[in-house]
Structures are given as structure tokens and as C-alpha cells.
Design a protein around this motif. Structure first.
Motif, short mmCIF file in Angstrom:
data_model
loop_
_atom_site.label_atom_id
_atom_site.label_comp_id
_atom_site.label_asym_id
_atom_site.label_seq_id
_atom_site.Cartn_x
_atom_site.Cartn_y
_atom_site.Cartn_z
N GLY A 102 0.84 -1.20 0.00
CA GLY A 102 0.00 0.00 0.00
C GLY A 102 0.87 1.25 0.00
O GLY A 102 1.67 1.45 0.91
N GLY A 136 -3.12 3.12 -1.41
CA GLY A 136 -3.03 2.71 -0.01
C GLY A 136 -4.39 2.31 0.56
O GLY A 136 -4.52 1.33 1.31
N SER A 139 -5.65 -1.10 -0.97
CA SER A 139 -4.88 -2.23 -0.47
C SER A 139 -5.25 -2.53 0.98
O SER A 139 -5.39 -3.70 1.38
CB SER A 139 -3.38 -1.92 -0.58
OG SER A 139 -3.01 -1.85 -1.94
N SER A 140 -5.41 -1.47 1.76
CA SER A 140 -5.81 -1.67 3.15
C SER A 140 -7.19 -2.32 3.20
O SER A 140 -7.45 -3.24 4.00
CB SER A 140 -5.83 -0.34 3.90
OG SER A 140 -4.54 0.23 3.88
#
Lengths: 482, 482, 482, 482
Positions: A102, A136, A139-140
Motif C-alpha cells: 500500500g 493505499g 490495499s488496506s
């Protein structure tokens, strides 16, 4: 112009058919789990878009993502690899270990409002021209989705979100690989903001960059030039020889530079000058050897101009090692999740922005998935190093209007609207579902790893192109002045 | 156009009044002795003009002059300083020892008939564009005249004619100085062909020249350029750095170069390339230090382009050390001998040629003598080294139409007519009479040598700019090809 | 280290003898009038030293000086020649009209505490490295002194202080000359901070400077370099050709440049780049013609690199026209005022600072006056233009430790102590007494103007090198970024 | 070392099976017809090898080939396309018209004896380093073989041998295409000497070359450099900008140059200088546009250095348009003819020569045929233009030891032995049999032409890269001197 509150997500009809049901949570349910959290994810992404923090200075952006992961049961380790804004968030235990990358840093020197025409934001010195606020966040979200699946199914397996700062020139992932943070990972997943949806296997360019700093002797340029030795002469002579070198390198090589400090005032012979170089080629070993020739050019320039030179390696990354068996899994999930479909407001925005872009590919292509075929990209990423340590799968999602170039104001603009968010959701769901597939099917992981070992070669020894330098934590804060 | 047979020499009326009578032979008689031999001298000079032999290959030209000296009782030593065409012809014995320099090499790449318009001579590859056919002949005549005076008066003293080849880039005098051929000489006399009559004290530029030869790696320029390393890249990088260096040298410095071999065919990466450099400055020590910087530029260029370089020093000469007390003697005799007066045919020739030259100075100025004042010339000569070993006096005589540049076709043209011969006679008589003055007046020689010692400085140590290299006897015959 | 409060001024013993008494106020009394105001002048100068305002932004510095002049009965006109910080302060009426130049701008990029070792001041971005805080103060003091003499004697005559901003690259005086502000002036007086005391006639270099701005086409340097046209290529090609040009300009020429913007990031082909050039030569007309060749190099570079270029003339100044008859008056007064004598504290400071400077000239030489002889300085000043409009006299005063270079930290350091103040007082008194002499002796003014007319030539037509551009009021505030 | 008299030819066993019998002469009989004439063909080839005549000066070489063709009933037209050494030899009548290309020029600057170690031949200034002595001989033999078949079978059809001079830089075929000499031809056949046997479809690089001639102003480089404008400066500035351009062209581009005249003597500012450029890329239109940018670089260099420039296009050729259907016919015949088998003496020679070459491919590979696959060659040939006018088939035959580069001394050496002759016979038979196939099968010709029309495109318009210039008949004889 699309409002964030008006976002509508297409029903995942295809998924209800295509995805086989898992023990206690089907892939369709994983996708729905993420769709239900879209508003929250949007808030996070837009907050990071507003912050636009640059490399190694992403304190708030990284904290936002890590906080969200902690809220979903992840354990967060901060300051990994000696980098304050790097973190690893972990959920679950046992094999396989799946990592998700991320990013969250912005690009300095460019900014733009979320409008379909050029409008810089007064006083803002950076912008998310590479879509890392979406990167980010998606992906989180994918890690959270995969963790939910692990929790509900009770399956063994570990999901990790790697919070990787400073992709834009800071090469944080390389330091993280070098620090051994990926040593126990089975498969890594990543994605990138784009104008297309694609999960083809592909490679790119390895890169090594450095700042060459010449020192000379200052003198009054009119009354005593013979006493001076111009550091800028050193830079220009080095550039001259590198430009001659272009003829004598393999044609896939890329050599580029900017002069970051070229003297203060014409009436003083400059005693300091700096030039910043990138050397790229598909093969990291070729990069290494051409870089040595560039260093020789700098040394020759110093000798020939009566100056001296030192260089600092700034970044370095391997080219991507593509793993077809892994990309096939990603591709399957991407096609089931589908592309980005604009509503009327989004379409109007996209068409307005399209007026500033090449006509092809069409706006409508955002809804399609690119064919599966090997692709070469003439660009670089610090994710390359990860791909030589762990089998790494990746995809692109259409967060931008088709035809948008990375690092453009158009990328910032679309990335600040629901168009960017829709692309982000495509990525989040594709990554989560891919992780679920890998957790569910150990044989597939084994196949992937076998291809990885074969492609990498038995003799491979990882030797990072950044050498033994520490992370350049102040690379965005420093002035070139001596 | 003037015919050689029609030459008329002005009566030396001034001399009959101005020159005090010597023991058994007055200076006026010395002048007359030379005037009576003008036809013979003309034959010799014109034969050398026709031969136009280039540096170190002047076999017939040097033999003509040495033969004439032998016929007048001189003893000739051949092959001095390891140079086949260099000789020293000596008459008399005891002190003082007076040397006279005589040059005779032609300039390659230019030729011209003795007509007042541009007309190259078919098949002739060199020409006396610097008037050395007149130089050697007048100097030999002056030595013969001085020997006659020594013979008739029975005075002690030695007169020597130095036959000095290859002034045009071959630097023979430097090797002759280095070989110690001037070690026992008290005063040296010289002159040069010119468009003016002048005997002012003056200096010029020291020089050091070298050929820099780069070696690279040949390769097919289209199919494998990455395997090649271009020697021409080395040359261009060296030149680039020297051009940058121009800002950082004293403003009186001169740096110039030609690329003597820049590759054979574009489709082959050149593995050999050559550049030929001159470094000049009034101060030989500054030349030495800047030459080292030029060498550093060559080394830096080789390092930066993946090539290698070697250099061969080709020539080197000190700047002239002017001795005012000696120039005063020369000046007195030049003014008594007078300038060049054209007859009608010569005037017509001069005016026709003037049409191809700048209007100033006028044709009439050939009859005048330039005022006595210090003069700086931005040129070089291997006579410079002689002037740091022995007090050296010099003059210019108007062998060319005023306004003619050295190394021009106009210089060849006028030098092939009675105009050149008249200037040659001015020089021959001035030099002979100066020698007679020096033989007659030991105190004047002492004054000259005292000024010389003081000007040169107590710490002076002669260190020739050509170093320890041998005379480049084949420098006119060699091809730059490896 | 000298404290400002501890300053001791040498008694002007010489003056009490040397200066003939005027009607109601002797020259000695004028000098004393200024000495009595030294503390006040010190306060003003040190306040300007602290402010260190850069070109065209000297709001407080100029107001301080103008306020002091107003307090002494001068009428101040602000904003002359379209420059907010330029002013003309006038006292008296009738002929002759004497002008005094006063500068007050600081130099960016350098700063230093008033200590005899290198110690930058945190947070300060400019410093008085050229001593203009002393310049403006001394000139204002001289004008006030001359006004006092006019008042007390009732003599006819006008004294004007020209508040001239932005000497360091802003060329304000040129705009002021162009605006006609000196049209009715008979004689102008000026001075400069220095390491020596001198009033010799001399000249310097004319200059024309410009920023050349190249525009290209941006592109991703790795994935689409063939679509880019690098603006930095344009700059480097221009520089290359100018470096070649160095061989083909008269040796007194000076050409120098810095690259003020050389691209933002190596991975983007720069679409903007800027290089800043100075062209100098003793003769303004030669500067003009060489500048045109530099422009041709920029145009050729643009054509050859597929970019475009525009240039903005930044500055331009004539070389100084020296007037011997005027310098003689200044020299007489300088020798009567005398040099700078250090007390023990000042001597200790001077010797400490000398440790960072060349050993010659000695510290003691600050007390001496340089011989009167023609001097050539290879530097430029916008006062040059004034000297072609009005006879202009000038002097140097030893405000700095002998051996200090202008624009050095050592100049800032000494200029912030009583050493600088003592030099300032030398200048103030010399200028005031010179003005008194000119007011007193119309014949001398006539002689001066006759020499001026002759030196300038009957054909002279003033054509400023800055052309018709407006003052670059924002030249210190602008970023080179497009 | 192999003797020419010892050559053994492998029996053409394969042919007796594979080739269908024609009316009165089978393909096997055509091959035997050629084999029987091997000694005669060897004599011709070796005579041309000895002559080693360079471009447009191949008077004897072309006469030898044309004479042989006339002796077999061909009608020869000389001086076609305005080129004295170009000819067209024709036999038969009616359709189809089959052309065969035959080259015969040698390469200057390289020569070698027929020995397996480096041994130049004293006094020889050119050599057949590209095997054109074999090329012209084999092609003529093939035409004679095809004519024999036409004669014996009485089939309709025309066979033509195009005697094409000056392939090495003279581009004769382009002038012959432009002159319409191929307008009525159905198919053209060609081949080339090589280290491998291959008949794959493939392309290469289009090329445009030119000499850029700069003119400046001469001056004494030490005494008046400011009056000079160096033509070499122009060349170096042009090169500088082209080297910068390398970054901004498609990576398949090739730009290369040599400096053919870089000044005469360092002490004279050169008023003439010449640089010789090649521009190459797979696409002729890209070559055209990059060439224009190179011209712009020359113009910019002239503007920026105060010189002037003119250019002369020297050569230009299209890249090869491959026709798969035609290569299939050639490939079938090549595989039936087979490769080159060394006898013991040849093997010893080949292995000795191999010691000077890369180890791969092996000596044994000369007996094999390369797989049929698309191949890109980074080289150029004037046969490219022919291939856009007529479907052109080609092959390579192993006349050289595998691993030999074109234009090497090893190519001359092997080409002067029976090894070269054996490769020549492979080519001669393959071409003859291919012609027989095309004469025999009109449908196959139609298929070939259909593919040709489609590949070339409906919009194609032939516009030769050499423009309208005349053949540079003296390009090997000229000196670059002005």
C-alpha cells in the motif's frame, strides 16, 4: 461533476455466479463486505488526497491507514526498515502468508483541484498525480476484506498490509526488502492507479539513480575567471559524455538527468553544481554496468575540468519479475469484478476531461478489461525488488479517464472524484478475492512459487541497486545548495 | 610583372656617408660586396622557391645554401642534432662568435605562381608562403659578407650560419639548442620575411603542440553500436572540456585544434581518432601548466567515453626574449640600409596584388622603416628557444607587398619576384653590417650580454617544451591513420 | 572585536592645514561638520546593514536615507524612473548642479555576522557583501555636508542625492539615466567600498545580461522520450556554442552563465529550462555585437534541439568613462582626508580576518592612498551609464580589510564594524569637499566638462544596453519556474 | 589452405527426389548445369576478388559478368540510370519477368590475403569484405541457368540480370528503381554472402545519408582568432545537438557520423569542415522525419556558430519489405540444395580462422539451414527500394566461416577460397531453381504479388530517400577538401 455522496456501485452480478462459495463466507460476500464500506474508504482516500504528503513525510496519511487496519484487528508495527512512516499491519497466523502493498505518497511540483479543467490549488505544492491515495486505501481495504474472510472461515493464513512510503523516488520498498521484511511471505499482491483495467503479466525497467555533486573553485567571473574552476563545467562535461554514451548502450536503455543546481549568479564562477541522473534498462545487471560508465563519465568530467565530484545513490529498483500463474489468478478475479461504469455525472466529467487528452482510448473503455498478454512498460517501481523476493501479482484499475498519463494534472483531478473511488473499489475487491483464492488453494500457491523459483534462476542472489545506503529520509526536504 | 633579369638595386648612398670606415674594409664596402652578388643570390633563392621542400625533407635546398657557404671558405658540419638537413657552417676563429639563423622549408597545402592574381601551380603541393627561400639565402649571404670582412680585416671572430630546417611545425631550432649547438655563441642574428621593415624589440607567444590519439572499439554502427566505443567520442569530449577551459585561462592564452582524423565511414564506430592541439601564452611556464590541463582533459575524455588516449608532443618553443641593446644595433643598420623601393614593373605588380589585400598599409610603406618601439606578436617561432640561450637580434624586411599575411598565396607570389629579392637584400646587408658592428665593438657585445643575463634572470634553467622527444623527421610524411 | 560605541576618529590635522578657508565655512569646517555627525551616520548605516534589503525591495533602507536628507532641508522626489525605491533629494538652486550617487541594496545568497571568522546569521538570506549600507550613508552625508556649505556661504548651486536602488543586477541607474534624471546635472560624484583608498581615473567593463528561457515538450523520460523535446537540451546546446565562441571574441571579453532552472525531475523530459548570461567587454558597442551572437547561439540551439527560446534582458551598463580632470579634484581631497587608521581593537579584528585572506596587500595599507594612475577593472556597474551622461568622479575607500574581495563574507563582516564606518567617513568627507571645490571653482567645472565632451566624442548617442525594457522590479522575488 | 582446384561439390541427392520434372529439363538438371560450370564461375569470381574495384568504378568487374551473360545469349544494355557500370542483361520474352540482382563493388580501406590470419596485401586499398565478387557471379550464374531452362523447355518468360554497382554507399539500385528499370518485373531475386544459410522473411533499416559541409572564416588562430569563425565549430555544435537528439528518437533509430574533414592546421581557424551522417530506422518515413531534424541541427549549429552549412544527400534506401509467400519458395529450394560442407583442407582453414572469431555459431553450422522465421537485421541495403517496387526474395549463403561479420578481413579471406565458392554455388542453384519454380507456376507468382500489394498498402507512393539527386559517380574518388 460527480459528488462523492452520489456514488453508485454496480451490483456484482457476475460474482454471484462466478465465485465458488467458501466455507462460511463466499467471495461474493467478501466483495459485498467491501462495497458496504465504500463511504468510509472514500473518506480515507479523500483525506489523503487533501493531505498530499510527499515521500517519507507521510505522517498523517500512513497513520490514517494504519488506524483503519488496527480498528479491524490488525497489529501494526511502525518504523520498519528504519523508516518512520513505514509500517507492517498483520492479521491471522500460519501459512500461507499473503502480503499486500500500500502506497500513499504524493508528487511534489504539481497540484490540481478535482475539476475537469486545469486549476491548480493555491498554496498547495504537491498532489496525488500517481493515485497513491487510492492505492493505499484499496490495499488496506483488501487486507481488511481478506482478514474478515480468515476470521469468518477460521482458515489458517496470515494477511499483511505493507505500508510502503516514498514510492516516488524514495524507494522505500527496497529498504524494506533489504531489511528482510518479506522473507517469510508466500505471495505479494499489489495494484496501481491507471486509465485501464488490466492484470496481464508484464515487466518494466530496473533503475538506479544518483545525484552527482561537483565542486570547483569560486572566483569573480569577470575579474579573475582564470582562478576559477566551474563546477557547472563539470556537470556539463559529464552530461556531454553521457549524451555520447547514448549511442553505445543497448537501445532499451534509458538515461535521463536534470541539473538540480547550476550556479547562483553569472558573475561568480560556481564552486558547486549538481546533476541528478536515472539509469534504466530491463536487466538490473545492465543497469549496474551502465551506471558504472556514468560514474566514469563523472570522474572523467571532473578530471578534465579541474573539479572534483562525489555521488550519492538516491534510488534503485529491480525490474518486475512477472509470474504468469499468479497473474492468471488476479485476472480471473478482475474479470469477475469488472471494470468502471460511469454514471451521468461521471460521464460528463470524463468527457470534459477527455477534451484535454488524446482521443484514444475511448472513455467507454474504462468499463472493459484488457486482454491477457505479456506487456512491457518503460517505467520503474520499487515494487520490482519485492518481485524478486516473493512472487508478486499486480493489476491496474481505471481510476483515471482512459488516456490519462501518470503524473499529470488530469490524474489528480479524476483521482479526487467518485471516478477514482470506483477504480479503487475495483482494485480493493480484486485483491481481496485473489487473497481468498490463494488462502483457499495451497496447490495454486505452490504452482506460483515453482514458476517464481524457475524464473528467478537458481543462481540468483539479491543485491539491491541502492547498495548499503540508508533511506534518504530527507530527500524531499533538502536543498541542493552546499 | 617584374622579371628577375631586370632587377635594379638602389645605390646605397646613405651608407657611403653614415658608416665609419673599418680597418681594411668599410661597412659600405661590405654592402657593395653583397650587392655585387645579387644575381647569384637571386638564382639560389629562386631555385629554393621552385623546390618548395617541406620540413625535414629540404635536402636540395639545404645543400644549395651549404654549398654556397663552402665555396666561400666555410666549413660545414651536416646532420647536427640528429637532423639530416640541419647544418652548421663556420668561418673564422676566436671571439666573438656570431651566429646567423637560416631557414628554408616550405609550407604544405598551398602554392601559387609568381603572378599578382590567384593561380595555383598544377601538381605542386607546397609553396614558400613564409618566405624561407629568401630567409636562408639572405642569412647565408650575410654570413659570407661578414666572413669577407673578417678575412680582409684579419679581425678575430667567428661567423656561423645555422641551417635550421622545419620551422613550420618541426621546431628544429629547439633540438639544435637542446643539443648544445648554441652554447658557445655570443650573439645570434635572424630576420624574417614581411610586409614591413622593422627592427623593434618584441616578444611573441611560447607554444607547445601535441597530437592526441584516441583508441576505441570498432563495431557496426547500426547493428551493434553498444559494443563499440567511439574514439571520435573521445576527441569530441576532450574538445568540449578544452572549450570550457577557455574561460578559465589567462586571456592572452591561445588554444586551438583541428581534428586530423575523425573516422573512416559512418557505418563503423571509429576505433581511432586524432586531434592536433596548440597551446600558447607569452610565458612558457604558463604554457607548460595549461598544457598539463589539456592533457588532463584528454585523460578525462578517455575515462568518460570508455576509450584510451596517448599523446605525442609535436612541437614546442619559448617566446622571444627581446634584447633592446641588440635591437638598437640592428635598427641603426636597417635605417642606414633603407627600405624597398619598387621600379615601375614592380610597382605595377604590387598595385595589382594590393587589389586582393587590405588597403592599409600602403604600397609605398615598403620603402619606410617602422618606428622603434616594443611590439607584441601573437605568433610563435622556434627561434624563441635560441633567444633564451643567446642574445638574439632580429628584423623584418619588406619582401612582400605591405598588408600581406604570412602563409598567404600573396606571400608566395611576391616572394617569387624581384620584390622578394629586394627585401632579401635589405635583410642580407642589415645582418652583415650588424655582425661587423659586433665584431668591431666588444663593449657593445658585453652590454648586450649583460642585458640578456638580467632579462633572463639568474634562476633561469632551460627546459625545452618539446621535452626529450626526438625530432619528428617524418612529420610531413606521416598519415594520421593507425 | 571593535564595538560600535568605541569608535575613535582620527583628528583631521592635515585638513586644518591643507584646506583654504571658504567665505563663511572652510573645508576643514565641512569635514568637522561630518565628523560630529558620525554616531548618527553609524546608526543609519548599521540599521541598513541589519535590514539587508535586496534590489528594488529596499523600502526601509531608502526611507532611512531620504528621511535623513529631508531632516536637513532636502526636498525628496520618490518613485522616479518608475522605481518605487528610487528617489532624488535636492537642496539649493542654480548652477552648478552636483549629483551624488547613493546605493543601498544588499546581495542575496550570502550573510555573515560582524565577526572575524565565518559565521552566517541563521535565517538571514542576504547581506551587505558589497558595502552599499556604507555607500548610501556616506553619499547622503556628503550631500548634507555640501548643502550645509551652500547654506552657510549663500553660494549658488544645487546639490542632489540620487537614491539608486538595485545596483546588484537591477541596473536602476540606467533607468534613471534613460528617464532624463541626470540631464541637467554638471558633475556627478560617487564612491565605492573597497580594501584600498584610491581616486585614480579608470574604466571597467560594459555589460549586458539576459535570461534565456527555453520551452520544449514534456514527456515521460523512460516510456516516451521520443515524444519529448528537452528544454534543457536547448540550454546545453546554447552553452556549448557560446563556449566555442570564446575562441572567437576579443580576449578582453567576458562571457559567463549559470543554469537557473535545469528541470524538475529526471523522469520527466523538462519542458522549461533557463540560463542566465552576462556579456562584458570594455567597449559597449562590442558588448552589443557579441550579445547578438549569443542570441544567435540561443536561436540556433532552439532550432537544433526542436525547442523554442525567448530572452529577457535583465541588465545592461556602459563601461565607465574616466575624466582625469575630475579625478584630480577627488584625489586632492582624498589625500587631504587621508586613509583609515585602526585602533587596537580594530587592528586585532583586521589581523584575525587577514588570516582568511591573501597576505598582500598588508593590513597597514588601509592607511595609505593608492598612486594616481589609470586603472582597468574587470567588473561592471550601472554607474557606467551615468558617466556617459555627466562627468562622473569616483573614489574607493578602505571600508574592508585590504585584500578583501567584493561579495565575500569578509566584506560583510568588516562592513558591520567601526572599520567599515571609518572608511565610510573617508568617503563622506572626500565627496563633500570635492563638491565644495566644484561649487567654488566654475573654471574647474568647465575644464572637467570640456574633457568629458572630448572623451565622449561628438558623435556619441546614448543608447542604453537595457533597451526599452521596464525596470525588473520583481527580479529578486521571481522564481525561474514557468 | 584449400586450393580452388580441389573443390568437391556434394551430390544433389535431395534434388533428384524433391524437384518435379519439367518439360525438357528437370530442376536437378538445372543444378547440374551450374555445377558443371563451377570452375568457370570460380575464375570469374576470383578475378573480381583480385580487382576489388570500388563503387561506380567497377569497369572490369561489371564487364566480366556482362560478357559471361552475353556469351550465354543475353542482350546487355549498358549505362542504365545514367550509371556507366550499371547494366541490364535480358534473355527470353513474355511473362513472367524475373529479375536477379548482382552486385560487384569492393569496400575501400580494408584488404586481406586469402589466408586464415591477418595479412593485408601491400598496396591494395580495397577488398571484397562484403562478398560482392561472389554475389555478382552467383546471380549471373543463376540467370544463365534459368535462361537455359527457358531455352530447353521453350516456356514463356523473361529472365534479367541487373548489374547493380556501388552497393556500399552508392545506392545504385535506388537510381535504377527511380529510372523505372523494374517497372515491368514480376518478381526479383537476390541473395547475400554470409556466415549462415537462411531464406527467412525479414526486414532491415531504411537509411538516408548526407555530407554536411560547413563554411566559416579563416584567420590566424593565435593573432586574430576573433576574426575567425571556425567551420569545425559548426560541425561540433551539430554533432552535439544530434547527440542530445539520441534521447528523443524511437529506440530503433540509428544515428552515426564521422568527421571527414576537421581542419588543416591548428594555427589556422578552419574555414571548411565536413561531417558525414547516416540516419536509420525500420520505417522510411521515420527516417525522413529524423533526417529533417538532423538538418535542423546543422542549420542551428551554423546559426549559433556564425558559419554556414550546406548538405549533399549521399545515399538513401528503403528498408526491406518481406514477402512470406516468396521466401517460402526460396526456402524450399535452399533446403533442397543444402548447406556448405567443408573438405579437410577447408575445415582446417575454417578452424584456423575461427580462432579469430567468436566461438558461436560453430564451424559445423555452415552445413545447416536456419529455421524459417521472421528476422530483423539492423543494417541497410539499396535492395530495399527494389522490394517496394517488386516482390523481392532473398537468401543468405554461408560463403564465410560462421560467426564472420560483414566488412571484416575474415570475410575477405574466406571469400577468396573454395569456401566462398561453395557458398556461391549454393546461392546460384537456389536462385536458379526458384526462378524455374516461378516460371513453372503462375499461380504462385499471383499469390506472391497479392501479398506484396497488400503489405505495401494501397496508399503507397514511392518517393526515394535520395530525392532527385544524380548518382554520385565520383563518391569514391573525391577528396573532402574544398
Amino acid at each position: 461533476m460527480p459528488k462523492r455522496a452520489l456514488m453508485h456501485v454496480l451490483p456484482l452480478l457476475a460474482l454471484t455466479v462466478a465465485v465458488p462459495s467458501a466455507a462460511q463466507m463466499s467471495k461474493s460476500e467478501v466483495a459485498s463486505f467491501l462495497d458496504e464500506r465504500e463511504e468510509r474508504l472514500t473518506d480515507i482516500a479523500m483525506r489523503i488526497w487533501d493531505l498530499a504528503e510527499v515521500g517519507y513525510l507521510e505522517e498523517e496519511s500512513s497513520a490514517l491507514l494504519a488506524g483503519e487496519l488496527e480498528a479491524h484487528g490488525f497489529t501494526v508495527e511502525w518504523g520498519v526498515a528504519g523508516i518512520p512512516t513505514a509500517f507492517v499491519a498483520t492479521y491471522g497466523s500460519g501459512s500461507p502468508v499473503i502480503g499486500v502493498l500500500g502506497e500513499f505518497d504524493a508528487l511534489p511540483g504539481i497540484n490540481q483541484a478535482a475539476v475537469p479543467y486545469r486549476q491548480p490549488i493555491e498554496g498547495k505544492i504537491a498532489g496525488h498525480a500517481c493515485g497513491h491515495h487510492l492505492y493505499g486505501t484499496a490495499s488496506s481495504a483488501a487486507a481488511i476484506g481478506a482478514a474478515e474472510w480468515l476470521k469468518r472461515t477460521g482458515s489458517p493464513g496470515t494477511i499483511r498490509l505493507y505500508g510502503t512510503p516514498a514510492e516516488e523516488g524514495g524507494s522505500a520498498k527496497v529498504y524494506m526488502v533489504r531489511a528482510g521484511l518479506f522473507d517469510d511471505v508466500d505471495v505479494v499482491l499489489a495494484w496501481h492507479a491507471s486509465g485501464v483495467n488490466s492484470a496481464s503479466p508484464g515487466s518494466n525497467l530496473a533503475v538506479k539513480s544518483a545525484k552527482f555533486r561537483f565542486s570547483g573553485v569560486s572566483a569573480h567571473a569577470a575579474s579573475a575567471p582564470e582562478q576559477g574552476r566551474s563546477a557547472l563545467d563539470g556537470v556539463e562535461a559529464m552530461n556531454f559524455m553521457v549524451n555520447l554514451m547514448r549511442e553505445h548502450v543497448p537501445q532499451e536503455t534509458r538515461l535521463h538527468y536534470v541539473i538540480t543546481y547550476g550556479g547562483a549568479a553569472p558573475n561568480v564562477v560556481p564552486d558547486f553544481s549538481e546533476v541528478y541522473y536515472y539509469v534504466r534498462h530491463p536487466d538490473p545487471e545492465v543497469v549496474r554496468s551502465i551506471f558504472e560508465r556514468v560514474v566514469a563519465a563523472s570522474a572523467g568530467a571532473a578530471e578534465g575540468t579541474g573539479t572534483s565530484v562525489e555521488y550519492e545513490v538516491i534510488g534503485g529498483a529491480y525490474s518486475r519479475l512477472p509470474i504468469v500463474a499468479l497473474q492468471e489468478v488476479v485476472y480471473e478475479n478482475l474479470t469477475s469484478v469488472g471494470g468502471v461504469f460511469y454514471d451521468d455525472q461521471e460521464l460528463a466529467f470524463a468527457e470534459a476531461l477527455k477534451g484535454t487528452l488524446p482521443p484514444n482510448p475511448s472513455v467507454a473503455s474504462a468499463a472493459t478489461i484488457q486482454p491477457f498478454e505479456h506487456r512491457m512498460t518503460y517505467a520503474s517501481s520499487d515494487a520490482g525488488d519485492v518481485s524478486w523476493k516473493v512472487p508478486a501479482g499486480t493489476l491496474s484499475a481505471a481510476t483515471w479517464i482512459p488516456g490519462t498519463a501518470a503524473h499529470s494534472w488530469q490524474a489528480i483531478a479524476a483521482g479526487g472524484t467518485t471516478i477514482g473511488v470506483k477504480g479503487m473499489m475495483v482494485a480493493a475487491k480484486t485483491l481481496a478475492l485473489t487473497a481468498v483464492d490463494l488462502f483457499s488453494d495451497p496447490a495454486r500457491v505452490a504452482t506460483i512459487r515453482a514458476e517464481f523459483e524457475k524464473s528467478r534462476g537458481a543462481d540468483f542472489r539479491y543485491d539491491p541497486l541502492i547498495g548499503d545506503r540508508d533511506p534518504p529520509l530527507d530527500y524531499r526536504a533538502r536543498s541542493p545548495m552546499p
